[in-house]
Design an enzyme around this catalytic site. Sequence first.
Site, PDB file in Angstrom:
ATOM      1  CB  SER A  99      35.171  52.299  37.488  1.00  0.00           C
ATOM      2  OG  SER A  99      34.453  51.602  38.493  1.00  0.00           O
TER       3      SER A  99
ATOM      4  CG  ASP B 136      33.953  43.448  38.068  1.00  0.00           C
ATOM      5  OD1 ASP B 136      32.889  43.843  38.585  1.00  0.00           O
ATOM      6  OD2 ASP B 136      34.644  44.156  37.315  1.00  0.00           O
TER       7      ASP B 136
ATOM      8  CG  HIS C  44      33.180  47.424  36.678  1.00  0.00           C
ATOM      9  ND1 HIS C  44      33.862  46.990  37.803  1.00  0.00           N
ATOM     10  CD2 HIS C  44      33.261  48.771  36.678  1.00  0.00           C
ATOM     11  CE1 HIS C  44      34.345  48.034  38.454  1.00  0.00           C
ATOM     12  NE2 HIS C  44      33.984  49.129  37.809  1.00  0.00           N
TER      13      HIS C  44
END
Length: 416
Positions: free
Chosen positions: A145, A388, A391
Amino acid sequence: MKVHVSEIRNAKGFRKVVLLLIISPLLIAIPLYVLNISPFSLYSPELSPVYHSMTADVSNRVSVKPKSCDISKGKWVPYAKGPYYYTNSTRCVVDDRQNCMRLGRPDAGFMKWRWKPDQCELSHFDAKEFLELVRGKSMAFVGDSVGRNQVESLMCLLANVAHPVDDAPSLEGLISRWFYSNYNFTLGLVWSPNLVKSSIGNRNGSSVVGLFNLYLDKVDEGWTSKIKDFDYLIISVGHWFSRPLIYHEKGKVIGCHMCQDANILTLSRYYGYRKALRTAFKAISGIPNFKGVTILRAFSPTHFGSDDWVRGNCSRTTPFGKEEMVMDANNLEYYLTQVDEFRTAEREGRKRGLRFMLLDVFEAMGMRPDGHPYHYGHPQNKREAIADCLHWCLPGPIDSWNEFLLHMLKVEAQRD
């Protein structure tokens, strides 16, 4: 060494001086040659010897032209014009989980920095220049990802100039393709977070959540079967090797990482990562008629600290300076492991006329704890449950990866 005029005036002394002048460089160069260090390119002592060695190995491929420069070493400098390429409302594909501003991030300072290499200036991303360089070509991102994160950044950067024809992407699908018809350019994204064959774990009595089997000596043919005609292949993996994994080789279980099974040998995440990269690189070299350039995107550091996706804290709002950055040991080990395998693959690939390049974002992104979605990659009702710190927000520091990529494409074009 000081040379006295009286020695030069004396013929015998003059011969001694000349002899010393000839021998001295050899006395310096020979031990450096034995240590595999170029006597003509000694690096600053503030970085580790392993890091120096890696830098020396890739300098002739990534940093020679334009303007001899190692773009991977530098610092973040304020840039008040940011965000200077696109906004979160630009017509491009942005996963909501990285659309930080849309989901309520209160500060915008993380978008107002630019990467400044120590030795030169890194050019702004020029969408027209990029598309001209890849005109009639194809580029596939293979991995996880974070690789998808870079693809979305690239598509937003290109959106000021061109949009692909309609081809709805599937995040769970094996491959997504976007075709820029005006430039005859194909952009692809292949999901393969471990690069090797995998399956959901099935151990009797196991209560481990998310347990996977990895077959370290068998490449995932889901991507190798689809990339043979691509001109550029960008590998982007690493973080999935921190999950609970059972390792298989030659048809047998040989160990595991975090599987909580006392009957299986415990092996590190880096063991699996090294073997998977080795298998993947070997598979690339073995693809019949493959002539593309393989680019390994260096490991992207996380900033969870000592915590995880629930308790992690990447709430900082400014980058680290070099003097205050302390690299997490796990991040560093991932990076050193992949660089080690990259160097081996580059040497072996050269024998077949294949090109391998390193897109080295490790140091730059290690300084950006402020650029992650943190709690702002999720709706309000889920915000406190997920932090998170892996990312990257869009727009955000990950846009610099594509500035690096454009620089490398220009280097490659000059080489050709």
